[in-house]
Design an enzyme around this catalytic site. Structure first.
Site, PDB file in Angstrom:
ATOM      1  N   GLU A   9       9.197   4.210  12.633  1.00 37.98           N
ATOM      2  CA  GLU A   9       7.848   3.655  12.506  1.00 37.98           C
ATOM      3  C   GLU A   9       6.899   4.295  13.524  1.00 37.98           C
ATOM      4  O   GLU A   9       5.753   4.610  13.196  1.00 37.98           O
ATOM      5  CB  GLU A   9       7.897   2.127  12.686  1.00 37.98           C
ATOM      6  CG  GLU A   9       6.545   1.432  12.613  1.00 37.98           C
ATOM      7  CD  GLU A   9       5.807   1.601  11.284  1.00 37.98           C
ATOM      8  OE1 GLU A   9       6.388   2.157  10.330  1.00 37.98           O
ATOM      9  OE2 GLU A   9       4.637   1.201  11.217  1.00 37.98           O
ATOM     10  N   CYS A  66      -7.793   3.009  -5.962  1.00 38.21           N
ATOM     11  CA  CYS A  66      -9.162   2.742  -6.397  1.00 38.21           C
ATOM     12  C   CYS A  66      -9.531   1.276  -6.155  1.00 38.21           C
ATOM     13  O   CYS A  66      -8.676   0.405  -6.112  1.00 38.21           O
ATOM     14  CB  CYS A  66      -9.308   3.024  -7.878  1.00 38.21           C
ATOM     15  SG  CYS A  66      -8.777   4.670  -8.338  1.00 38.21           S
ATOM     16  N   ASN A  90      -8.785   1.090 -12.451  1.00 34.84           N
ATOM     17  CA  ASN A  90      -7.806   1.343 -11.402  1.00 34.84           C
ATOM     18  C   ASN A  90      -6.451   1.418 -12.090  1.00 34.84           C
ATOM     19  O   ASN A  90      -6.096   0.516 -12.840  1.00 34.84           O
ATOM     20  CB  ASN A  90      -7.854   0.182 -10.397  1.00 34.84           C
ATOM     21  CG  ASN A  90      -6.812   0.309  -9.317  1.00 34.84           C
ATOM     22  OD1 ASN A  90      -6.173   1.345  -9.191  1.00 34.84           O
ATOM     23  ND2 ASN A  90      -6.648  -0.740  -8.537  1.00 34.84           N
ATOM     24  N   GLY A  91      -5.720   2.505 -11.871  1.00 35.87           N
ATOM     25  CA  GLY A  91      -4.424   2.658 -12.535  1.00 35.87           C
ATOM     26  C   GLY A  91      -4.354   4.013 -13.207  1.00 35.87           C
ATOM     27  O   GLY A  91      -5.129   4.919 -12.884  1.00 35.87           O
ATOM     28  N   HIS A 146      23.121  18.230  15.821  1.00 33.48           N
ATOM     29  CA  HIS A 146      23.466  18.794  14.513  1.00 33.48           C
ATOM     30  C   HIS A 146      22.319  19.609  13.913  1.00 33.48           C
ATOM     31  O   HIS A 146      22.294  19.833  12.709  1.00 33.48           O
ATOM     32  CB  HIS A 146      23.895  17.675  13.560  1.00 33.48           C
ATOM     33  CG  HIS A 146      25.114  16.950  14.037  1.00 33.48           C
ATOM     34  ND1 HIS A 146      26.337  17.565  14.183  1.00 33.48           N
ATOM     35  CD2 HIS A 146      25.284  15.669  14.472  1.00 33.48           C
ATOM     36  CE1 HIS A 146      27.219  16.692  14.649  1.00 33.48           C
ATOM     37  NE2 HIS A 146      26.596  15.538  14.844  1.00 33.48           N
ATOM     38  N   LYS A 199       3.505   6.224  12.431  1.00 33.09           N
ATOM     39  CA  LYS A 199       2.181   5.837  12.920  1.00 33.09           C
ATOM     40  C   LYS A 199       1.459   7.056  13.488  1.00 33.09           C
ATOM     41  O   LYS A 199       0.296   7.302  13.212  1.00 33.09           O
ATOM     42  CB  LYS A 199       2.275   4.780  14.035  1.00 33.09           C
ATOM     43  CG  LYS A 199       2.526   3.365  13.632  1.00 33.09           C
ATOM     44  CD  LYS A 199       1.345   2.644  13.039  1.00 33.09           C
ATOM     45  CE  LYS A 199       1.287   2.800  11.575  1.00 33.09           C
ATOM     46  NZ  LYS A 199       2.173   2.117  10.706  1.00 33.09           N
ATOM     47  N   ARG A 255      -8.958   0.846   1.240  1.00 30.92           N
ATOM     48  CA  ARG A 255      -7.884   1.142   0.291  1.00 30.92           C
ATOM     49  C   ARG A 255      -7.705   2.643   0.098  1.00 30.92           C
ATOM     50  O   ARG A 255      -6.688   3.086  -0.436  1.00 30.92           O
ATOM     51  CB  ARG A 255      -8.209   0.489  -1.061  1.00 30.92           C
ATOM     52  CG  ARG A 255      -8.215  -1.022  -1.004  1.00 30.92           C
ATOM     53  CD  ARG A 255      -8.933  -1.609  -2.192  1.00 30.92           C
ATOM     54  NE  ARG A 255      -8.236  -1.417  -3.435  1.00 30.92           N
ATOM     55  CZ  ARG A 255      -7.380  -2.275  -3.962  1.00 30.92           C
ATOM     56  NH1 ARG A 255      -7.099  -3.388  -3.331  1.00 30.92           N
ATOM     57  NH2 ARG A 255      -6.805  -2.033  -5.110  1.00 30.92           N
TER      58      ARG A 255
END
Ligand code: G6P
Length: 646
Positions: free
Chosen positions: A482, A2, A101-102, A505, A486, A27
């Protein structure tokens, strides 16, 4: 995660709030809302989905006149994303509005308590409890001010929060409180701001204060007062933001992600060059005697964890110290063997990831020395660390990290050389060679970026695959992790990374004609082994796109379907160059597939934990001790085995 913005001043608040929220879009969120005070009335508008919906609904704020307000982008946790569950939440009498926020962990218990008192809840959220509890406390006979009520609420709620609060009985102030969720205050001329992160404010002010846990701030037009948990006024250190607003804008690029990839050479220069003096690595202000430590634990999440994987190979090889890389979300639950002879390296772009923060605190409580590698200056992780090495990558807006990843790795490479030189585990000549190679990385990344059309071409060939495997050994395996992340996060293609030796395997059973395998063969000493795995998957019909160094192009050309190359460098530095084509490949594949590249579905730039950690109690402020009796009488006192708590 948030986002919060708050404003008190003389300008119209709503357009400023909306502008600030637009800077926090990266965000991650699924609804947005604003509340503006007008003639003693709190007016709220909310909209599900993109912020643009709210901007349209309010005619860019024109329908919400007023000079005091709060705004929020919500990432749904409790209750689905809809207009009711969006913030701001307003109390029953309409006099309190809250953005949060939280996570309020004990919200069900508080909700029940308030319902018994006759409070009707409009939403399913944990946040509404804060608004209703504020109203309830304001009505208690001994509560005189909004601050009294706020401290009482803070003492009763458990969990993580950054709060922005308006009270229509006090139309000249925005109230703010913080515990384990980022919140900062911006100072202007006759106007002041709060925000979750500095990008929301930098258009209006560069003078900011970072709130710490337990603090409350009261913002008026002419000033701001911050109080500690004991309700005592305190002076806070001001920070000056020195980057330009353009750093948080697209600057002609179609997406932030591409812009941030293109910024990597510059970001790397900022991260590397000030730390090399006379050919040697120096970290100003770092007093780290590695002989005091027996082992290193690298702790991080997501891409930062992948940097840690590369770091493990390099630190162990160069310093001969045992290194363990641990997911921050696992750290607290794996009985970590940590003591005062442990050096904990915490890696985080945002400096706010709660799992990482929780792991930091756990490691600290066990006695470890905390050295963090962080991008966001003044962030919580930076402030709680013993030493901080900033990456200086500048603001990173795209959810998928690129330049922050590269600069984290550059700083970790520098640290590996620094520690190895200190421990005499590499020769002076090797240290010089590695340092010079690190200094050359920005120009080499520039070289890779200049041939991005070739990567775009391969993306156009392979964008419609449903499933992709990245294979590699040693550093190429860490790099593959990575590259795979992505690709999957922004293109939504199923993708997995394997250590090539593990193919036989199990995974090889998934290879069938047409399966795309991205074979990473940059690490020279294991190139032949990498080749044998290429042969294995080719024999089963896979299409192979290889990544290698320039001098191995020839050796590969007849065996694979496509080749990407990177310049030659020292072995430990290969992943830093290798990641750039993989970032670009993911970007161009996602572009071909028409994905929302900067804001991929279900993902957030900075991720709070689902469950809070550590002590959740707010210390009892001196001035409201009087209310103990009153709270006991009204049923807000809770008895536990350890005694009586509010
Ligand atoms: C999110 C981001 C990732 C990032 C991870 C850890 O998942 O989307 O890009 O790597 O969080 O974040 P941090 O800020 O701690 O590096």
């Amino acid at each position: 995660m948030c986002g919060i913005v708050g404003y008190v001043g003389t300008q119209q608040a709503a357009p400023i709030l909306l502008e600030g929220l637009s800077r926090l879009e990266y965000r991650g969120y699924d609804s947005a809302g604003v509340c503006v005070e007008q003639n003693g009335v709190l007016k709220v508008e909310k909209a599900k989905g993109r912020l643009q919906n709210l901007i349209a609904k309010t005619e860019n704020g024109a329908l919400l006149p007023g000079t005091l307000g709060i705004g929020h982008t919500r990432w749904a946790t409790h209750g689905e994303p809809n207009d009711t569950n969006s913030h701001p939440h307003v109390s029953q009498n309409g006099k309190i509005a809250v953005v949060h926020n939280g996570i309020i962990e004990n919200y069900l218990e508080l909700r029940e308590f308030l319902q018994q008192k006759g409070v009707q809840f409009a939403s399913q959220t944990d946040t509404e409890v804060v608004a209703q509890l504020m109203e309830y406390c304001m009505g208690l006979p001994e509560v005189e001010t909004v601050s009294d009520a706020l401290y009482m609420v803070l003492h009763r709620i458990e969990g993580a929060y950054a709060l922005g609060i308006l009270c229509s009985d006090d139309p000249d102030h925005v109230y703010a409180a913080r515990k384990d969720a980022p919140l900062l205050i911006g100072f202007g001329e006759g106007e002041n701001f709060i925000a979750s992160d500095v990008t929301a404010l930098v258009k209006y002010t560069r003078d900011v204060v970072y709130m710490d846990d337990g603090e409350v701030a009261v913002l008026g037009r002419d000033g701001v007062q911050v109080y500690n948990a004991m309700e005592l006024p305190i002076e806070k250190e001001h920070h000056h933001i020195d980057w330009e607003i353009s750093a948080a804008e697209k600057g002609g690029y179609e997406h932030f992600m591409l812009k941030e990839i293109m910024e990597e050479p510059e970001a790397l220069r900022r991260a590397i060059l000030p730390r090399i003096k006379d050919g040697a690595v120096v970290f100003d202000g770092l007093m780290l005697d590695s002989s005091c430590y027996d082992c290193i634990k690298i702790i991080a999440c997501g891409s930062s964890y992948h940097v840690g994987m590369v770091g493990k190979y390099n630190l162990e090889k160069l310093t001969r110290m045992p290194v363990e890389v641990i997911l921050a979300s696992e750290f607290r639950y794996c009985s970590p063997i940590v003591n005062e002879r442990t050096l904990a390296i915490i890696i985080s772009q945002s400096g706010e990831t709660l799992d990482t923060m929780a792991a930091l605190r756990e490691a600290k409580s066990l006695g470890a020395r905390i050295l963090s590698i962080v991008n966001v200056v003044g962030s919580s992780i930076a402030r709680e660390s013993d030493d901080v090495l900033y990456t200086w990558a500048g603001p990173e807006i795209a959810v998928a990290t690129t330049k922050a990843y590269s600069t984290q790795m550059a700083v970790l490479d520098l640290l590996a050389v620094y520690l190895a030189a200190q421990r005499n585990t590499i020769s002076a000549e090797e240290a010089n060679r590695l340092t010079a190679a690190i200094a050359a990385l920005p120009a080499q990344v520039e070289q890779i970026l200049s041939s991005r059309e070739q990567i775009q071409y391969y993306a156009s060939q392979y964008f419609n695959h449903d499933s992709v495997f990245f294979i590699g050994r040693n550093l190429d395996y860490a790099l593959g992790m990575e590259g795979s992340l992505k690709l999957k996060e922004i293109s939504y293609i199923h993708s997995e990374a394997y250590a090539s030796g593990e193919l036989k395997h199990g995974t090889i059973s998934l290879i069938e004609p047409g399966t795309l395998v991205i074979a990473l063969g940059t690490y020279g000493p294991l190139f032949d082994k990498a080749m044998s795995n290429v042969i294995e998957v080719k024999a089963r019909g896979a299409s192979v796109l290889a990544l290698t160094t320039e001098n191995r192009r020839e050796a590969l050309s007849s065996r694979v379907d496509g080749i990407l190359t990177i310049p030659e460098t020292e072995l430990p530095l290969l992943p830093l160059l290798g990641v750039v084509p993989l970032q670009l490949f993911a970007y161009y594949v996602a572009l071909q597939r028409g994905c929302d590249i900067d804001k991929p579905r279900n993902l957030a730039k900075s991720v709070p934990a689902g469950v809070f950690y550590g002590s959740t109690r707010f210390r009892l402020p001196g001035r409201i001790r009087f209310s103990l009796r009153m709270l006991s009488e009204c049923g807000m006192m809770k008895k536990t085995e350890k005694g009586v708590f509010l």
